[in-house]
Design a protein around this motif. Structure first.
Motif, PDB file in Angstrom:
ATOM      1  N   VAL B 232       0.887  -1.278   0.070  1.00 36.86           N
ATOM      2  CA  VAL B 232       0.063  -0.032  -0.015  1.00 36.86           C
ATOM      3  C   VAL B 232       0.721   1.337   0.140  1.00 36.86           C
ATOM      4  O   VAL B 232       1.945   1.319   0.586  1.00 36.86           O
ATOM      5  CB  VAL B 232      -0.786  -0.127   1.332  1.00 36.86           C
ATOM      6  CG1 VAL B 232      -1.924   1.037   0.984  1.00 36.86           C
ATOM      7  CG2 VAL B 232      -1.514  -1.294   1.481  1.00 36.86           C
ATOM      8  N   ARG B 233       0.501   2.070  -0.729  1.00 37.88           N
ATOM      9  CA  ARG B 233       1.309   3.471  -0.709  1.00 37.88           C
ATOM     10  C   ARG B 233       0.192   4.909  -0.677  1.00 37.88           C
ATOM     11  O   ARG B 233      -0.984   4.514  -1.103  1.00 37.88           O
ATOM     12  CB  ARG B 233       2.177   3.655  -1.816  1.00 37.88           C
ATOM     13  CG  ARG B 233       1.599   3.573  -3.093  1.00 37.88           C
ATOM     14  CD  ARG B 233       2.621   3.653  -4.235  1.00 37.88           C
ATOM     15  NE  ARG B 233       3.436   4.952  -4.485  1.00 37.88           N
ATOM     16  CZ  ARG B 233       4.502   4.703  -5.233  1.00 37.88           C
ATOM     17  NH1 ARG B 233       4.630   3.748  -5.988  1.00 37.88           N
ATOM     18  NH2 ARG B 233       5.042   6.142  -5.524  1.00 37.88           N
ATOM     19  N   SER B 234       0.723   5.846  -0.132  1.00 35.70           N
ATOM     20  CA  SER B 234      -0.026   6.945  -0.245  1.00 35.70           C
ATOM     21  C   SER B 234       0.821   8.184  -0.255  1.00 35.70           C
ATOM     22  O   SER B 234       2.312   7.980  -0.159  1.00 35.70           O
ATOM     23  CB  SER B 234      -0.957   7.154   0.662  1.00 35.70           C
ATOM     24  OG  SER B 234      -0.653   7.673   1.888  1.00 35.70           O
ATOM     25  N   TRP B 247      -6.044  -0.309  11.489  1.00 33.95           N
ATOM     26  CA  TRP B 247      -7.263  -0.856  10.516  1.00 33.95           C
ATOM     27  C   TRP B 247      -7.650  -2.118  11.351  1.00 33.95           C
ATOM     28  O   TRP B 247      -6.758  -3.072  11.657  1.00 33.95           O
ATOM     29  CB  TRP B 247      -6.755  -1.014   9.116  1.00 33.95           C
ATOM     30  CG  TRP B 247      -8.002  -1.409   8.307  1.00 33.95           C
ATOM     31  CD1 TRP B 247      -9.079  -0.603   8.112  1.00 33.95           C
ATOM     32  CD2 TRP B 247      -8.090  -2.634   7.219  1.00 33.95           C
ATOM     33  NE1 TRP B 247      -9.830  -1.202   6.930  1.00 33.95           N
ATOM     34  CE2 TRP B 247      -9.132  -2.459   6.652  1.00 33.95           C
ATOM     35  CE3 TRP B 247      -7.171  -3.543   7.090  1.00 33.95           C
ATOM     36  CZ2 TRP B 247      -9.646  -3.532   5.692  1.00 33.95           C
ATOM     37  CZ3 TRP B 247      -7.562  -4.594   6.250  1.00 33.95           C
ATOM     38  CH2 TRP B 247      -8.751  -4.451   5.493  1.00 33.95           C
ATOM     39  N   PRO B 248      -8.945  -2.324  11.539  1.00 33.21           N
ATOM     40  CA  PRO B 248      -9.277  -3.584  12.196  1.00 33.21           C
ATOM     41  C   PRO B 248      -8.904  -4.883  11.833  1.00 33.21           C
ATOM     42  O   PRO B 248      -8.415  -5.796  12.592  1.00 33.21           O
ATOM     43  CB  PRO B 248     -10.981  -3.528  11.959  1.00 33.21           C
ATOM     44  CG  PRO B 248     -11.133  -2.172  11.792  1.00 33.21           C
ATOM     45  CD  PRO B 248      -9.976  -1.467  11.126  1.00 33.21           C
ATOM     46  N   ASP B 276     -10.883  -9.101  -3.724  1.00 34.55           N
ATOM     47  CA  ASP B 276     -11.312  -7.757  -4.297  1.00 34.55           C
ATOM     48  C   ASP B 276     -11.992  -6.957  -3.290  1.00 34.55           C
ATOM     49  O   ASP B 276     -11.993  -5.665  -3.323  1.00 34.55           O
ATOM     50  CB  ASP B 276     -12.147  -8.043  -5.302  1.00 34.55           C
ATOM     51  CG  ASP B 276     -11.198  -8.483  -6.558  1.00 34.55           C
ATOM     52  OD1 ASP B 276     -10.203  -8.368  -6.414  1.00 34.55           O
ATOM     53  OD2 ASP B 276     -11.755  -9.060  -7.528  1.00 34.55           O
ATOM     54  N   SER B 277     -13.144  -7.711  -2.356  1.00 35.22           N
ATOM     55  CA  SER B 277     -13.774  -6.690  -1.413  1.00 35.22           C
ATOM     56  C   SER B 277     -13.097  -6.383  -0.270  1.00 35.22           C
ATOM     57  O   SER B 277     -13.197  -4.928   0.297  1.00 35.22           O
ATOM     58  CB  SER B 277     -15.107  -7.560  -0.897  1.00 35.22           C
ATOM     59  OG  SER B 277     -14.436  -8.539  -0.035  1.00 35.22           O
ATOM     60  N   LEU B 282     -10.471  -1.440   2.095  1.00 35.18           N
ATOM     61  CA  LEU B 282      -9.145  -0.681   2.551  1.00 35.18           C
ATOM     62  C   LEU B 282      -9.152   0.460   1.996  1.00 35.18           C
ATOM     63  O   LEU B 282      -8.656   1.598   2.384  1.00 35.18           O
ATOM     64  CB  LEU B 282      -8.059  -1.621   2.016  1.00 35.18           C
ATOM     65  CG  LEU B 282      -6.556  -1.482   2.687  1.00 35.18           C
ATOM     66  CD1 LEU B 282      -6.852  -1.534   4.188  1.00 35.18           C
ATOM     67  CD2 LEU B 282      -5.761  -2.619   2.207  1.00 35.18           C
ATOM     68  N   GLN B 283      -9.131   0.884   0.533  1.00 33.76           N
ATOM     69  CA  GLN B 283      -9.307   1.834  -0.237  1.00 33.76           C
ATOM     70  C   GLN B 283     -10.246   2.912   0.317  1.00 33.76           C
ATOM     71  O   GLN B 283      -9.846   4.023   0.603  1.00 33.76           O
ATOM     72  CB  GLN B 283      -9.938   1.511  -1.723  1.00 33.76           C
ATOM     73  CG  GLN B 283      -9.653   2.784  -2.458  1.00 33.76           C
ATOM     74  CD  GLN B 283      -8.534   3.079  -3.341  1.00 33.76           C
ATOM     75  OE1 GLN B 283      -7.611   2.111  -3.529  1.00 33.76           O
ATOM     76  NE2 GLN B 283      -8.220   4.395  -3.684  1.00 33.76           N
TER      77      GLN B 283
END
Lengths: 241, 314
Positions: B232-234, B247-248, B276-277, B282-283
């Motif tokens: 993941v990146r941001s 995140w849970p 996918d879900s 996450l997004q």
């Protein structure tokens, strides 16, 4: 507060006929994590030693925390923190003794040292070990402690010379959490590393080759410029020339 | 035939064995294999290599190189092993050529006799052959040390952290040399703290606190990773890592180069249908935390992910 806490213009160091650092010019902003990379012998250590007031430049300008390195090296030393893999803490002193020793070196009062010791030990969760010899601590703990001790006098700039060499991957990441945290507090961190994935964690990265800064940019932009998928590839392309 | 056999080796240091460097290590390395001992400083790598090099004695356990016992047969063993210590240990005041001639003489051989073996490496040193070893760069020192360890054509080569303190370019060259040496049938045991170098070995043992966490081919180690993993990146990496840890569904989250690796609590089994879900979720979560430039990808675990997972679980 000035925008640039480190500023150099044509900073040069020669040893006899050998030019170790060849007219490097760059600046680093407050709160920036700045990666300082280069092959062995590229001139990184010489440059770092000049910036930390340990080595007198041959020519050029270097301002560190508002102080001219050429004219007032002793003042520079007081305003910066320094930590390396090779030398950081005294192994045959306890955690408490190391903090007291470094606090004393930086001219902190006994009262301040006492308060700092408590704060630091609580933060690193070392309370149960404060009177143990540093020798007995795992390397990862030692490195985290060493970084905190290097920042005991609240310097605005910290030089980290290969701080995570040989440290296990989990502790290495915990160490980087500390670096990020310090940067968020406005401390400028200048880091040398041989781990190219750590170069990705820096805001900007400079690459030294034969005493010159060959490239200086964000990791993302460097990869674009050199058409590389990783910093490792950027490094190899640049260092091979 | 196994070139190296280690059975339940234990080694402690200090008063009453306060520091346990090796805690019941067993492994075996086949002839001609390139075997990596991967672990951080203090894992026990150097102790293990020194025991195999007949330089220190184990407290308990047995070890054999080419069927010779490291304690009982140490004299015979020394002529068929090459050892490169972690700290540069050649004569700093002797030139490149003098060092090499010296080590050849010690082993009763001459540079010419086994020149084929070191030729590829030595040609790079030749321009500096009259330079004092102490005045060489880090990468050149390593090459000279390797030449000296090879000069008597050993059957087993023990290399203690040859890549440490050497820049990435020289390090890559060094590993290329090891691949070439393998083709001579030499068995190589190499230690390193760099997880990415595991991929360059035939098999590896992950060492931590004197114990082996895992031992397999690099692919085997990667295949044993049990959790779904995302890259993941941001635009704000530090805040991203902190948010992902909260995140849970998160088990762990660490920086990995330009991405953060997020491992989930759930098992990998049957996860593909939900992937996918979970990614959409996450997004959404990251958008709600005002991240920009978000990218979420399924990630293949590397050896380093496996090492982190097994040290975290302890």
């Amino acid at each position: 507060m000035e925008a640039h806490v480190i500023f150099t213009d044509k900073l040069t160091k020669t040893f006899g006929s050998f030019t170790a650092v060849d007219q490097i010019s760059f600046s680093v902003a407050a709160g920036e994590i700045f990666g300082f990379l280069g092959a062995n012998g590229a001139g990184k250590t010489t440059a770092l030693r000049m910036l930390s007031g340990l080595l007198k430049p041959t020519s050029g300008i270097a301002m560190v925390a508002g102080v001219d390195v050429m004219r007032h090296p002793e003042q520079v030393k007081r305003r910066i923190g320094y930590m390396s893999q090779k030398f950081s803490l005294y192994e045959d002193l306890t955690i408490r003794e190391n903090i007291r020793f470094y606090g004393g070196i930086y001219g902190l009062s006994v009262q301040t040292i006492r308060e700092k010791t408590k704060k630091l030990v609580d933060k690193l969760e070392l309370g149960a070990h404060v009177d143990e010899l540093v020798l007995r601590l795992p390397l990862g703990w030692r490195q985290k402690l060493a970084l905190s001790v290097a920042m005991l006098h609240e310097p605005r700039i910290v030089f980290l010379d290969e701080p995570t060499s040989g440290v296990d991957p989990l502790t290495r990441r915990q160490f980087w959490d500390l670096i990020y945290e310090a940067a968020a507090d406005g401390v400028t961190l200048m880091v040398t590393t041989h781990y190219m994935e750590e170069a990705e964690y820096c805001n900007r990265v400079s690459m030294m080759v034969d005493g010159k800064i060959e490239a200086l940019d964000t990791p993302g932009q460097l990869k674009k410029t050199y058409n590389a998928t990783s910093m490792d590839e950027v490094f190899r392309k640049l260092a091979r020339g | 035939m196994q070139a190296i056999v280690v059975e339940q080796i234990t080694k402690s240091y200090g008063a009453k064995g306060a520091v346990k460097a090796l805690d019941g290590i067993s492994l075996s390395v086949a002839k001609g294999e390139l075997f990596g001992i991967i672990g951080p400083d203090g894992a026990g790598k150097t102790s293990l290599l020194r025991i195999l090099a007949t330089l220190i004695l184990p407290d308990a356990g047995e070890a054999y190189l080419q069927n010779l016992h490291v304690v009982r047969d140490y004299k015979r063993l020394r002529s068929l092993l090459g050892y490169m210590p972690g700290r540069f240990s050649l004569y700093q005041d002797l030139s490149v050529q003098e060092n090499l001639s010296f080590f050849a003489a010690v082993f009763g051989t001459r540079i010419e006799d086994n020149y084929d073996l070191i030729k590829d490496i030595y040609v790079q040193l030749e321009p500096f052959k009259n330079r004092r070893a102490g005045a060489l760069s880090g990468g050149m020192k390593q090459k000279l040390a390797l030449c000296c360890a090879l000069i008597h054509k050993p059957e087993v080569l023990l290399l203690d952290e040859p890549g440490t303190g050497v820049d990435p370019v020289s390090r890559k060259e060094f590993w290329d040399m090891l691949q070439r040496l393998k083709s001579w049938g030499i068995t190589i045991l190499v230690s390193t703290p760099n997880m990415d170098e595991a991929e360059l070995c035939d098999r590896v043992a992950l060492l931590h606190n004197g114990r082996i966490l895992a031992m397999d081919t690099p692919a085997g180690i990667r295949g044993s990773y049990e959790r779904p993993l995302f890259a993941v990146r941001s635009d704000e990496m530090y805040r991203l890592i902190q948010d992902l840890r909260q995140w849970p569904g998160a088990y762990s989250c660490y920086a990995f180069g330009e991405y953060a690796h997020l491992a989930l609590q759930q098992s990998l089994q049957g996860f593909d249908t939900q992937a996918d879900s979970v990614m959409a979720e996450l997004q959404q979560y990251l958008e709600s935390r005002h991240h920009t430039g978000i990218e979420v990808l399924r990630a293949e675990p590397g050896v380093e992910d496996c090492f982190i997972a097994s040290t975290k679980d302890r």
